[in-house]
Design a protein around this motif. Structure first.
Motif, short mmCIF file in Angstrom:
data_model
loop_
_atom_site.label_atom_id
_atom_site.label_comp_id
_atom_site.label_asym_id
_atom_site.label_seq_id
_atom_site.Cartn_x
_atom_site.Cartn_y
_atom_site.Cartn_z
N THR A 23 24.43 -50.58 -11.31
CA THR A 23 23.08 -50.43 -10.77
C THR A 23 23.18 -49.61 -9.49
OG1 THR A 23 23.25 -52.57 -9.69
CG2 THR A 23 21.99 -52.52 -11.72
N VAL A 24 22.15 -48.82 -9.27
CA VAL A 24 22.15 -47.86 -8.17
C VAL A 24 20.91 -48.02 -7.31
CG1 VAL A 24 22.06 -45.37 -7.70
CG2 VAL A 24 23.37 -46.20 -9.63
N GLU A 25 21.11 -47.95 -5.99
CA GLU A 25 19.97 -47.93 -5.07
C GLU A 25 20.37 -47.13 -3.83
OE1 GLU A 25 19.13 -51.84 -3.27
OE2 GLU A 25 21.08 -52.50 -3.99
N LEU A 26 19.37 -46.72 -3.07
CA LEU A 26 19.68 -46.02 -1.82
C LEU A 26 20.17 -47.03 -0.80
CD1 LEU A 26 16.69 -43.51 -1.42
CD2 LEU A 26 19.01 -43.02 -2.20
N ALA A 27 21.16 -46.64 0.00
CA ALA A 27 21.66 -47.54 1.05
C ALA A 27 20.54 -47.78 2.07
CB ALA A 27 22.88 -46.94 1.71
N GLU A 28 19.80 -46.72 2.37
CA GLU A 28 18.65 -46.84 3.27
C GLU A 28 17.50 -46.03 2.72
OE1 GLU A 28 19.18 -46.09 7.52
OE2 GLU A 28 21.20 -46.91 7.30
N GLU A 29 16.31 -46.62 2.74
CA GLU A 29 15.12 -45.94 2.27
C GLU A 29 15.01 -44.56 2.93
OE1 GLU A 29 12.41 -45.60 -0.30
OE2 GLU A 29 13.22 -47.63 -0.08
N GLY A 30 14.79 -43.54 2.11
CA GLY A 30 14.58 -42.21 2.66
C GLY A 30 15.85 -41.39 2.90
N ASP A 31 17.03 -42.01 2.75
CA ASP A 31 18.28 -41.26 2.92
C ASP A 31 18.91 -41.08 1.53
OD1 ASP A 31 20.82 -40.31 3.36
OD2 ASP A 31 21.49 -41.98 4.61
N VAL A 32 18.69 -39.90 0.93
CA VAL A 32 19.17 -39.69 -0.44
C VAL A 32 20.66 -39.39 -0.50
CG1 VAL A 32 16.94 -38.92 -1.35
CG2 VAL A 32 18.56 -37.23 -0.43
N TYR A 33 21.31 -39.24 0.65
CA TYR A 33 22.73 -38.88 0.64
C TYR A 33 23.67 -40.07 0.58
CZ TYR A 33 21.14 -34.19 1.66
OH TYR A 33 20.53 -32.96 1.58
N ASN A 34 23.16 -41.27 0.80
CA ASN A 34 24.01 -42.46 0.77
C ASN A 34 23.46 -43.50 -0.19
OD1 ASN A 34 26.16 -41.95 2.83
ND2 ASN A 34 24.32 -41.50 4.05
N TRP A 35 24.29 -43.86 -1.16
CA TRP A 35 23.87 -44.78 -2.20
C TRP A 35 24.70 -46.05 -2.19
CZ3 TRP A 35 23.09 -41.74 -7.40
CH2 TRP A 35 22.28 -40.62 -7.17
N LYS A 36 24.06 -47.13 -2.62
CA LYS A 36 24.76 -48.40 -2.83
C LYS A 36 24.84 -48.62 -4.34
CE LYS A 36 22.80 -51.97 -0.93
NZ LYS A 36 22.06 -52.86 -0.02
N ILE A 37 26.05 -48.82 -4.81
CA ILE A 37 26.25 -49.02 -6.24
C ILE A 37 26.82 -50.41 -6.46
CG2 ILE A 37 27.37 -48.06 -8.30
CD1 ILE A 37 26.19 -45.67 -6.60
N HIS A 38 26.24 -51.13 -7.41
CA HIS A 38 26.82 -52.42 -7.81
C HIS A 38 27.48 -52.19 -9.15
CE1 HIS A 38 25.03 -54.76 -4.58
NE2 HIS A 38 24.00 -53.95 -4.71
N MET A 39 28.78 -52.47 -9.20
CA MET A 39 29.55 -52.21 -10.40
C MET A 39 30.16 -53.51 -10.90
SD MET A 39 32.50 -49.30 -10.72
CE MET A 39 31.45 -47.96 -10.18
N GLU A 40 29.90 -53.84 -12.16
CA GLU A 40 30.50 -55.03 -12.74
C GLU A 40 31.90 -54.69 -13.24
OE1 GLU A 40 27.97 -56.26 -15.94
OE2 GLU A 40 26.21 -56.29 -14.62
N GLY A 41 32.82 -55.63 -13.03
CA GLY A 41 34.16 -55.43 -13.57
C GLY A 41 34.07 -55.42 -15.09
N PRO A 42 34.66 -54.41 -15.75
CA PRO A 42 34.54 -54.30 -17.21
C PRO A 42 35.23 -55.45 -17.94
CG PRO A 42 35.56 -52.33 -16.24
CD PRO A 42 35.45 -53.34 -15.16
N GLU A 43 34.66 -55.83 -19.07
CA GLU A 43 35.24 -56.87 -19.91
C GLU A 43 36.63 -56.45 -20.34
OE1 GLU A 43 33.61 -59.21 -23.73
OE2 GLU A 43 32.07 -58.40 -22.39
N GLY A 44 37.54 -57.42 -20.40
CA GLY A 44 38.88 -57.11 -20.85
C GLY A 44 39.78 -56.56 -19.74
N SER A 45 39.21 -56.40 -18.53
CA SER A 45 40.02 -55.95 -17.39
C SER A 45 40.21 -57.13 -16.46
CB SER A 45 39.32 -54.80 -16.66
OG SER A 45 38.30 -55.31 -15.80
N PRO A 46 41.21 -57.07 -15.56
CA PRO A 46 41.38 -58.18 -14.62
C PRO A 46 40.21 -58.27 -13.62
CG PRO A 46 43.00 -56.45 -14.20
CD PRO A 46 42.27 -56.07 -15.44
N TYR A 47 39.30 -57.28 -13.64
CA TYR A 47 38.15 -57.27 -12.72
C TYR A 47 36.90 -57.85 -13.36
CZ TYR A 47 41.53 -54.02 -10.88
OH TYR A 47 42.70 -53.45 -10.45
N HIS A 48 37.04 -58.29 -14.63
CA HIS A 48 35.90 -58.85 -15.37
C HIS A 48 35.27 -60.00 -14.58
CE1 HIS A 48 33.29 -59.87 -18.59
NE2 HIS A 48 33.88 -61.02 -18.85
#
Length: 151
Positions: A23-48
């Motif tokens: 999932t993706v969102e802007l780190a701060e409203e109005g600043d398109v150069y910095n994004w906050k990404i939430h990444m789920e650990g993929p299934e079958g990986s130790p990051y699951h």
């Protein structure tokens, strides 16, 4: 100003139909150069089951210069630095390999793919890469432990 237009368009596409586990969102409203990404650990990986916060910074010269991707959440991985920067080493993000036609969605999918399939030969953390190659069970154990603790 072309970059802002392109970034806004890519952001809209990613918000409406994000890649799996991202999932993706802007780190701060109005600043398109910095994004906050939430990444789920993929299934079958130790990051699951881990949820990783990833920062994406776009240069003002985007798409002619690559974005920077860094893990805010600590992660035990051969391709991510073990310091407070959490810089990710991705071949496609190197200035000499970056193509202006590359999309941020592809960068994010590649980053998540790297959680399932680390590239020990392109590592920034040599010790972890060695462990990944020579003692996979121990590597996965530590990676799972860090995921439980930090993600």
């Amino acid at each position: 100003m072309g970059s802002v237009k392109r970034i806004t368009k890519e952001l809209a596409e990613l918000t409406q139909s994000p890649p799996e586990g991202i999932t993706v969102e802007l780190a701060e409203e109005g600043d398109v150069y910095n994004w906050k990404i939430h990444m789920e650990g993929p299934e079958g990986s130790p990051y699951h089951k881990g949820n990783f916060l990833v920062k994406l910074s776009l240069p003002t010269e985007y798409p002619f210069k690559p974005p920077t991707v860094s893990f805010v959440t600590k992660i035990y991985h051969p391709n991510v630095t073990n310091d407070d920067k959490g810089s990710m080493c991705l071949g496609m993000l190197r200035a000499d390999e970056w193509k202006p036609s590359s999309k941020i969605a592809a960068v994010l999918q590649f980053a998540r793919q790297l959680l399932s399939e680390p590239m020990p030969d392109d590592a920034v953390e040599g010790r972890i890469a060695e462990q990944y190659k020579n003692d996979r069970p121990r590597y996965e154990e530590v990676a799972r432990e860090w995921t439980r603790k930090h993600a």
